[in-house]
Each structure stands twice: as C-alpha cells, then as structure tokens.
Write a protein that holds these residues in place. Structure first.
Motif, PDB file in Angstrom:
ATOM      1  N   ASP A 141      -5.172   8.758  -6.198  1.00 31.39           N
ATOM      2  CA  ASP A 141      -6.414   9.519  -5.368  1.00 31.39           C
ATOM      3  C   ASP A 141      -6.944   8.300  -3.979  1.00 31.39           C
ATOM      4  OD1 ASP A 141      -7.561   7.335  -6.745  1.00 31.39           O
ATOM      5  OD2 ASP A 141      -9.210   8.430  -7.520  1.00 31.39           O
ATOM      6  N   ARG A 142      -6.030   7.204  -3.779  1.00 32.33           N
ATOM      7  CA  ARG A 142      -6.495   6.370  -3.009  1.00 32.33           C
ATOM      8  C   ARG A 142      -5.198   6.021  -2.300  1.00 32.33           C
ATOM      9  NH1 ARG A 142      -9.444   1.484  -5.522  1.00 32.33           N
ATOM     10  NH2 ARG A 142      -7.328   1.354  -6.174  1.00 32.33           N
ATOM     11  N   GLN A 187      -1.755   8.890   4.356  1.00 27.90           N
ATOM     12  CA  GLN A 187      -3.091   8.677   3.630  1.00 27.90           C
ATOM     13  C   GLN A 187      -3.749  10.014   3.090  1.00 27.90           C
ATOM     14  OE1 GLN A 187      -5.057   7.079   7.178  1.00 27.90           O
ATOM     15  NE2 GLN A 187      -4.482   5.001   6.422  1.00 27.90           N
ATOM     16  N   ARG A 197       0.703  -1.066   0.120  1.00 30.02           N
ATOM     17  CA  ARG A 197       0.284   0.144  -0.088  1.00 30.02           C
ATOM     18  C   ARG A 197       0.881   1.197  -0.022  1.00 30.02           C
ATOM     19  NH1 ARG A 197      -5.522   0.157   2.639  1.00 30.02           N
ATOM     20  NH2 ARG A 197      -4.825   2.233   3.065  1.00 30.02           N
ATOM     21  N   CYS A 238      -1.929  10.942  -0.046  1.00 31.14           N
ATOM     22  CA  CYS A 238      -2.529  10.103  -1.166  1.00 31.14           C
ATOM     23  C   CYS A 238      -3.794  10.339  -1.655  1.00 31.14           C
ATOM     24  CB  CYS A 238      -2.446   8.426  -0.608  1.00 31.14           C
ATOM     25  SG  CYS A 238      -0.809   7.936  -0.303  1.00 31.14           S
ATOM     26  N   GLU A 239      -4.562  10.944  -0.904  1.00 33.71           N
ATOM     27  CA  GLU A 239      -5.982  11.201  -1.000  1.00 33.71           C
ATOM     28  C   GLU A 239      -6.152  12.671  -1.778  1.00 33.71           C
ATOM     29  OE1 GLU A 239      -7.949   9.858   2.361  1.00 33.71           O
ATOM     30  OE2 GLU A 239      -7.781   7.918   1.831  1.00 33.71           O
ATOM     31  N   THR A 286      -3.563   2.340  -3.000  1.00 32.04           N
ATOM     32  CA  THR A 286      -3.009   2.078  -4.472  1.00 32.04           C
ATOM     33  C   THR A 286      -1.574   1.430  -4.174  1.00 32.04           C
ATOM     34  OG1 THR A 286      -3.909   4.061  -5.139  1.00 32.04           O
ATOM     35  CG2 THR A 286      -2.011   3.117  -6.412  1.00 32.04           C
ATOM     36  N   ARG A 319      -4.781  13.955  -4.269  1.00 32.04           N
ATOM     37  CA  ARG A 319      -4.402  13.868  -5.742  1.00 32.04           C
ATOM     38  C   ARG A 319      -3.243  14.826  -6.017  1.00 32.04           C
ATOM     39  NH1 ARG A 319      -8.222  11.790  -8.823  1.00 32.04           N
ATOM     40  NH2 ARG A 319      -7.708  13.311 -10.262  1.00 32.04           N
TER      41      ARG A 319
END
Length: 114
Positions: free
Chosen positions: A42-43, A26, A8, A29-30, A46, A32
């Motif tokens: 965006d997750r 986190q 991850r 990552c979110e 990933t 963008r």
C-alpha cells in the motif's frame, strides 16, 4: 523471507521498465493491487529485494515477476529486462530482444502506453 539490500518498489518498477513513469509506479503501489510475496502493498516506499515475487492484476490475467537483481539506474529495455523474470502462467517469457510492444504486455492495463 528475502534478506539483503533493498530498493523502493516504485523505483524498481520504473528502473525495470515495468511502469512507464515513476508516478505511474507510485500509483500502482498505492492502489493495493500489487503484492510482494503474496502480501498486499500500500506504499510506494516499500522495499523490494532480489528473490521477491511481485504480482498484480492486468485485465483477466495476473502478471507475476521474480526480482533477479536491483538496478541502480533506468537503462535501456534490454538491460532492464535482466533484473526480473516473467513467471506469468500461460505466457512465454519475453526475450531480451523483444519489441517495445512486448514490453507493454507486462504493464498494468491502466498504465499501458498508448
């Protein structure tokens, strides 16, 4: 295209000490703002694999690192540094014996340790 075992992305950023905490990883990552091999992430879930190139903006610069391996735990900075190579243009690579302030140079501006 990179194939093989994956981890991850948020865990990799935290294990490799590119983020000060898993929740900060986190959030990055979110947001963008982070890219894997040029593709927007965006997750936090990933998967990242060895050989992938990660990039994200930091101030007026863009931090670029290549994943060299996948850690299985969060170790000391000198050990974590072996899992990526700093490819940021115009900046000398950080040595394994660098000070903690050098480690903060890779962190996104919003996540830098105070």
């Amino acid at each position: 295209m990179v194939y093989g075992a994956g981890l991850r992305l948020d865990k990799f950023l935290w294990f490799a000490r590119l983020a000060p905490s898993r929740s900060h990883a986190q959030d990055l990552c979110e947001s963008r703002r982070l890219r894997i091999d040029g593709r927007v992430v965006d997750r936090a879930a990933t998967l990242v694999r060895a050989g992938a190139v990660l990039s994200w903006p930091r101030g007026d610069d863009v931090v670029v690192v290549r994943v060299e391996g996948l850690p299985d735990h969060r170790g000391p900075y000198a050990e974590a540094r072996d899992f990526y190579t700093d490819l940021t243009p115009g900046r000398a690579a950080i040595n394994a014996d660098a000070t903690l302030s050098s480690q903060d140079a890779l962190l996104p501006e919003a996540f830098a340790l105070a």
